[in-house]
Write a protein that holds these residues in place. Structure first.
Motif, short mmCIF file in Angstrom:
data_model
loop_
_atom_site.label_atom_id
_atom_site.label_comp_id
_atom_site.label_asym_id
_atom_site.label_seq_id
_atom_site.Cartn_x
_atom_site.Cartn_y
_atom_site.Cartn_z
N GLN A 115 16.51 68.49 -8.90
CA GLN A 115 16.79 67.01 -8.35
C GLN A 115 17.00 66.64 -6.06
N HIS A 116 17.26 68.30 -6.13
CA HIS A 116 17.03 68.11 -4.06
C HIS A 116 16.21 67.46 -3.82
N GLY A 120 14.37 59.60 -0.63
CA GLY A 120 14.66 59.01 0.52
C GLY A 120 13.43 58.57 1.47
N VAL A 129 18.01 60.56 -10.42
CA VAL A 129 17.54 60.50 -9.27
C VAL A 129 16.49 59.04 -9.79
N GLU A 144 15.43 63.40 -4.00
CA GLU A 144 16.40 62.99 -2.89
C GLU A 144 15.64 63.56 -1.99
N LYS A 177 17.32 56.11 -10.20
CA LYS A 177 17.53 55.19 -8.75
C LYS A 177 17.17 55.41 -7.80
N TYR A 178 16.15 55.95 -7.62
CA TYR A 178 15.06 55.09 -6.54
C TYR A 178 13.43 54.47 -7.47
#
Ligand code: XUL
Ligand code: CO
Length: 437
Positions: A280-281, A288, A324, A284, A327-328
């Motif tokens: 997940q990190h 981002g 994730v 992200e 989300k993106y």
């Protein structure tokens, strides 16, 4: 050709009450989730290297895998036969994509010229099989780490000739990827790092690596290949330290050398673990930066400190991953690539089916859970509200750049102290996720 998997027919979706080990319980390719089919969301890919070249060998013993179609030789005809078997497998499984390294599909010859000829001969079969089945190439890549010539690395080797060999190999792999209509091309720098800094000029090596990638970008344009370039982060193994150690390090490298517009990241779960991060990190960090490209969906064993390349079965992992990705904006050129291998003890051909079916179902289930969590909206709303102090007043002023340190001091001198505004509610949020699992 005699079928390699004569007893197995096309794997069908039978729903979650099915007890058929050769059926999908969750992956229903035509089912619509958030306006797209599952097939379009997940873009599953089978890897050539583990699935068709893996033997089950490990540092303590030779291979165990029984693969009746493979005569064990390094001949081009065996490689061509293997390619046909690969397509029978991928077609029966119903995965829309596959991925290869140049050296997985065709044997090395006695020199580069002969090796390229071997590659062309097998690529011809791959092309015909792609046409017959409609299965597409998600990405190609060059193996720049197995041959002893790359003992010091490829783009980062102290031996300029090794760099040149790597460049020639990338050129050819790009041409074949282009010829096969590949949607992308991946760079994983297996030996682009060091074993000891005592013998390493790190700055010079990084500059060389950037040069190699720029040469690839130039050539891509020259041949009109429009596929997406990816870098795959991994911190170590086989080297002590790999320069592309995690998503943040890759992004920094790409920015420093003006490569970021040409690359996205291919994030692999087990590599994230080795870097001390969650998947997940890593997703992200990539998302981002607008660089979330594709994923290698294999996982590891948290009690073992190396890259075990296991098929994913954890719904937590697939749910967090899909949260994730959704989300993106979802996977576009990329896909969910199973860079995974069956265990050494799982030596029969049918184990390859069990493994992929399980991984595909785990991701289908993760996709549905993630979509349900998003539809529910409480998680997103919580995160939004957590930052409410930035939406107006002093927070909004700071965000819009309309303030100074002097003005902020005046504000706090007047107010005197910070009042806690909102609990982190981690336990509440973990319970919320569990409602959907
Ligand atoms: C190695 C790894 C590679 C890349 C492609 O850990 O993940 O197989 O995916 O070279
Ligand atoms: Co990988």
């Amino acid at each position: 050709m005699q079928p390699a998997f004569p007893k197995i027919t096309k794997i069908a979706y039978e729903g979650k009450s099915s007890r058929n080990p050769l059926a999908f319980k969750h992956y229903n390719p035509d089912e619509i989730v958030e306006g797209k089919t599952m097939r379009e969301h997940l873009r599953f890919a089978v890897v050539y290297w583990h699935t068709f070249r893996g033997t089950g060998s490990d540092p303590f013993g030779p291979g165990t895998a029984v693969r009746p179609w493979d005569d064990g030789s390094n001949s081009v005809s065996n490689a061509q036969q293997r390619a046909r078997v690969a397509f029978e497998f991928i077609e029966k499984l119903g995965a829309p994509f596959y991925c290869w390294h140049d050296r997985d599909v065709a044997p090395e010859g006695k020199n580069l010229r002969e090796t390229n000829k071997n590659f062309d001969a097998v690529a011809k079969v791959l092309k015909a099989e792609q046409k017959r089945t409609g299965i597409k190439l998600l990405w190609g890549t060059a193996n720049l780490f197995s041959n002893p010539r790359f003992m010091h690395g490829a783009g980062t080797s102290c031996n300029a000739d090794a760099f040149v060999f790597a460049a020639a190999q990338i050129k050819k792999a790009l041409e074949v990827t282009h010829e096969l209509g590949g949607a992308g091309y991946t760079f994983w720098g297996g030996r682009e790092g060091y074993m000891t800094l005592l013998n390493t000029d790190m700055k010079r090596e990084l500059e060389h690596l950037a040069k190699l990638l720029h040469l690839a970008v130039d050539y891509k344009k020259q041949i009109g290949f429009n596929g997406q370039f990816y870098i795959e982060p991994k911190p170590k193994e086989p080297t002590k330290h790999q320069y592309d150690s995690d998503a943040a390090a890759c992004l920094n490298f790409l920015r420093e050398y003006d490569l970021l517009p040409h690359f996205k990241l291919n994030i692999e779960t087990n590599h994230a673990t080795l870097a001390g991060h969650t998947m997940q990190h890593e997703l992200e960090v990539a998302g981002g930066a607008g660089a979330l490209g594709s994923i290698d969906a294999n996982t590891g064993d948290e009690l073992l400190g190396w890259d075990t390349d296991q098929f994913p079965t954890s719904f937590y992992l697939t749910t967090y991953t899909m949260l994730v990705i959704l989300k993106y904006g979802g996977l576009t050129t990329g896909g969910v690539n199973f860079d995974a291998k069956v265990r050494r003890e799982s030596f029969e051909p049918v184990d390859l089916f069990h493994a992929h079916i399980g991984g595909m179902d785990a991701f289908a289930r993760g996709l549905k859970i993630a979509a349900a969590i998003r539809a529910d909206g409480r998680l997103a709303e919580f995160v939004k509200n957590r930052y409410a102090s930035w939406d107006s007043g002093i927070g909004a002023k700071i965000e819009s750049g309309k303030t100074t340190l002097k003005a902020l001091e005046a504000y706090m001198l007047k107010q005197g102290e910070v009042t806690p505004n909102v609990s982190g509610r981690q336990e509440f949020l973990e319970n919320l996720i569990n409602e959907y699992l």
